[in-house]
Design a protein around this motif. Structure first.
Motif, PDB file in Angstrom:
ATOM      1  N   LYS A 181       0.479 -36.744  -7.352  1.00 24.81           N
ATOM      2  CA  LYS A 181       1.722 -37.257  -7.928  1.00 24.81           C
ATOM      3  C   LYS A 181       1.842 -38.769  -7.778  1.00 24.81           C
ATOM      4  N   GLU A 182       0.992 -39.475  -8.469  1.00 24.93           N
ATOM      5  CA  GLU A 182       1.029 -40.928  -8.571  1.00 24.93           C
ATOM      6  C   GLU A 182       0.608 -41.666  -7.303  1.00 24.93           C
ATOM      7  N   ASN A 183       0.153 -40.982  -6.265  1.00 22.87           N
ATOM      8  CA  ASN A 183      -0.460 -41.697  -5.160  1.00 22.87           C
ATOM      9  C   ASN A 183      -1.796 -41.035  -4.848  1.00 22.87           C
ATOM     10  N   GLU A 184      -2.651 -41.761  -4.195  1.00 21.31           N
ATOM     11  CA  GLU A 184      -3.978 -41.240  -3.924  1.00 21.31           C
ATOM     12  C   GLU A 184      -4.119 -40.945  -2.432  1.00 21.31           C
ATOM     13  N   GLN A 185      -4.797 -39.861  -2.133  1.00 23.80           N
ATOM     14  CA  GLN A 185      -5.069 -39.496  -0.757  1.00 23.80           C
ATOM     15  C   GLN A 185      -6.582 -39.420  -0.601  1.00 23.80           C
ATOM     16  N   GLU A 186      -7.081 -39.980   0.489  1.00 25.92           N
ATOM     17  CA  GLU A 186      -8.511 -39.913   0.753  1.00 25.92           C
ATOM     18  C   GLU A 186      -8.714 -39.036   1.979  1.00 25.92           C
ATOM     19  N   TYR A 187      -9.653 -38.103   1.877  1.00 21.95           N
ATOM     20  CA  TYR A 187      -9.889 -37.139   2.946  1.00 21.95           C
ATOM     21  C   TYR A 187     -11.330 -37.241   3.426  1.00 21.95           C
ATOM     22  N   ASP A 188     -11.498 -37.270   4.736  1.00 22.62           N
ATOM     23  CA  ASP A 188     -12.833 -37.236   5.336  1.00 22.62           C
ATOM     24  C   ASP A 188     -13.281 -35.777   5.352  1.00 22.62           C
ATOM     25  N   GLU A 195      -9.617 -27.788   5.467  1.00 26.92           N
ATOM     26  CA  GLU A 195      -8.661 -26.688   5.304  1.00 26.92           C
ATOM     27  C   GLU A 195      -7.541 -27.093   4.351  1.00 26.92           C
ATOM     28  N   LYS A 196      -7.081 -28.325   4.465  1.00 24.90           N
ATOM     29  CA  LYS A 196      -6.025 -28.832   3.592  1.00 24.90           C
ATOM     30  C   LYS A 196      -6.488 -28.844   2.130  1.00 24.90           C
ATOM     31  N   ARG A 200      -8.976 -26.995   0.836  1.00 22.87           N
ATOM     32  CA  ARG A 200      -9.140 -25.605   0.406  1.00 22.87           C
ATOM     33  C   ARG A 200      -7.796 -25.024  -0.012  1.00 22.87           C
ATOM     34  N   LYS A 201      -6.758 -25.288   0.767  1.00 26.23           N
ATOM     35  CA  LYS A 201      -5.423 -24.767   0.466  1.00 26.23           C
ATOM     36  C   LYS A 201      -4.889 -25.356  -0.843  1.00 26.23           C
ATOM     37  N   MET A 202      -5.104 -26.683  -1.057  1.00 25.12           N
ATOM     38  CA  MET A 202      -4.648 -27.318  -2.295  1.00 25.12           C
ATOM     39  C   MET A 202      -5.343 -26.689  -3.507  1.00 25.12           C
ATOM     40  N   CYS A 203      -6.635 -26.416  -3.387  1.00 23.44           N
ATOM     41  CA  CYS A 203      -7.370 -25.810  -4.504  1.00 23.44           C
ATOM     42  C   CYS A 203      -6.858 -24.394  -4.790  1.00 23.44           C
ATOM     43  N   GLU A 204      -6.596 -23.629  -3.738  1.00 23.59           N
ATOM     44  CA  GLU A 204      -6.110 -22.262  -3.916  1.00 23.59           C
ATOM     45  C   GLU A 204      -4.715 -22.226  -4.521  1.00 23.59           C
ATOM     46  N   GLU A 205      -3.872 -23.200  -4.180  1.00 23.93           N
ATOM     47  CA  GLU A 205      -2.485 -23.205  -4.647  1.00 23.93           C
ATOM     48  C   GLU A 205      -2.291 -23.958  -5.954  1.00 23.93           C
ATOM     49  N   TYR A 206      -3.360 -24.525  -6.490  1.00 22.07           N
ATOM     50  CA  TYR A 206      -3.240 -25.326  -7.705  1.00 22.07           C
ATOM     51  C   TYR A 206      -2.767 -24.469  -8.875  1.00 22.07           C
ATOM     52  N   LYS A 207      -1.779 -24.976  -9.592  1.00 20.43           N
ATOM     53  CA  LYS A 207      -1.303 -24.324 -10.811  1.00 20.43           C
ATOM     54  C   LYS A 207      -1.266 -25.386 -11.897  1.00 20.43           C
ATOM     55  N   PRO A 208      -1.908 -25.125 -13.048  1.00 21.19           N
ATOM     56  CA  PRO A 208      -1.924 -26.127 -14.109  1.00 21.19           C
ATOM     57  C   PRO A 208      -0.545 -26.307 -14.728  1.00 21.19           C
ATOM     58  N   ASN A 209      -0.303 -27.484 -15.240  1.00 18.23           N
ATOM     59  CA  ASN A 209       0.954 -27.770 -15.927  1.00 18.23           C
ATOM     60  C   ASN A 209       0.798 -27.314 -17.374  1.00 18.23           C
ATOM     61  N   GLU A 210       1.311 -26.141 -17.689  1.00 21.25           N
ATOM     62  CA  GLU A 210       1.151 -25.581 -19.032  1.00 21.25           C
ATOM     63  C   GLU A 210       2.259 -26.022 -19.976  1.00 21.25           C
ATOM     64  N   LYS A 211       3.205 -26.810 -19.502  1.00 24.85           N
ATOM     65  CA  LYS A 211       4.319 -27.234 -20.346  1.00 24.85           C
ATOM     66  C   LYS A 211       3.880 -28.263 -21.384  1.00 24.85           C
ATOM     67  N   LYS A 212       2.919 -29.073 -21.038  1.00 24.31           N
ATOM     68  CA  LYS A 212       2.497 -30.144 -21.934  1.00 24.31           C
ATOM     69  C   LYS A 212       1.554 -29.583 -22.992  1.00 24.31           C
ATOM     70  N   LYS A 213       1.950 -29.683 -24.261  1.00 21.72           N
ATOM     71  CA  LYS A 213       1.164 -29.136 -25.362  1.00 21.72           C
ATOM     72  C   LYS A 213       0.437 -30.220 -26.151  1.00 21.72           C
ATOM     73  N   GLU A 214       0.892 -31.461 -26.004  1.00 21.22           N
ATOM     74  CA  GLU A 214       0.296 -32.530 -26.793  1.00 21.22           C
ATOM     75  C   GLU A 214      -0.176 -33.652 -25.890  1.00 21.22           C
ATOM     76  N   SER A 215      -1.092 -34.426 -26.425  1.00 21.01           N
ATOM     77  CA  SER A 215      -1.643 -35.555 -25.697  1.00 21.01           C
ATOM     78  C   SER A 215      -1.479 -36.807 -26.543  1.00 21.01           C
ATOM     79  N   ASN A 216      -1.423 -37.945 -25.902  1.00 21.51           N
ATOM     80  CA  ASN A 216      -1.334 -39.185 -26.650  1.00 21.51           C
ATOM     81  C   ASN A 216      -2.717 -39.743 -26.996  1.00 21.51           C
TER      82      ASN A 216
END
Length: 157
Positions: free
Chosen positions: A10-17, A25-26, A28-44
């Motif tokens: 969300k507009e900031n970057e995190q770097e992980y060792d 573990e963090k 892995r959890k982010m990947c498992e909980e990821y849900k795509p944003n299906e609301k956006k139908k168009e691109s610029n």
């Protein structure tokens, strides 16, 4: 030294060792909980395909069995309903091809070979693959991204 993973959150970057088990573990959890944003139908993003001439490529459809035709129609309806595609009145037409997948099911593809012969290739140099592989030599995790099903699989080495 362990490789690091850069993740945009969300507009900031995190770097992980990646050598830190707490970070692993963090991630892995982010990947498992990821849900795509299906609301956006168009691109610029706009794309202009340059052709060698203005004559449209038109090919008649390939013959499909009634079962195959039903599968194609269902897929097209699903994509229309989800807003992935929209109706077109283009003079261009390329045939649908059903390709067999490893699991025995069929994948819908479009045969663009005749159209591709008329496309003027862009001059966008790709990076040297050996350099990219060298950058991944100490990576511990790889993910394959499937545009239809979001993150499909994650492998740990």
């Amino acid at each position: 030294m362990h490789p690091t993973l850069l993740i945009e959150e969300k507009e900031n970057e995190q770097e992980y060792d990646m050598g830190d088990s707490k970070n692993a573990e963090k991630i892995r959890k982010m990947c498992e909980e990821y849900k795509p944003n299906e609301k956006k139908k168009e691109s610029n993003v706009e794309l202009k395909i340059m052709l060698t001439d203005e004559e449209p490529v038109f090919q008649n459809p390939r013959r499909l069995s009634p079962l195959e035709m039903n599968a194609v129609n269902m897929r097209v309806k699903e994509w229309l309903d989800k807003g992935i595609i929209k109706p077109s009145k283009s003079d261009f037409a390329c045939p649908v091809v059903l390709a067999a997948k490893k699991d025995g099911s069929r994948k819908m593809c479009i045969d663009y070979r005749r159209l591709n012969k008329k496309v003027i290739k862009g001059r966008f140099p790709l990076p040297i693959i050996e350099d990219q592989i060298d950058k991944l030599k100490e990576a511990k995790m790889f993910t394959s991204l499937d545009l239809n099903n979001s993150f499909k699989s994650t492998s740990h080495l």
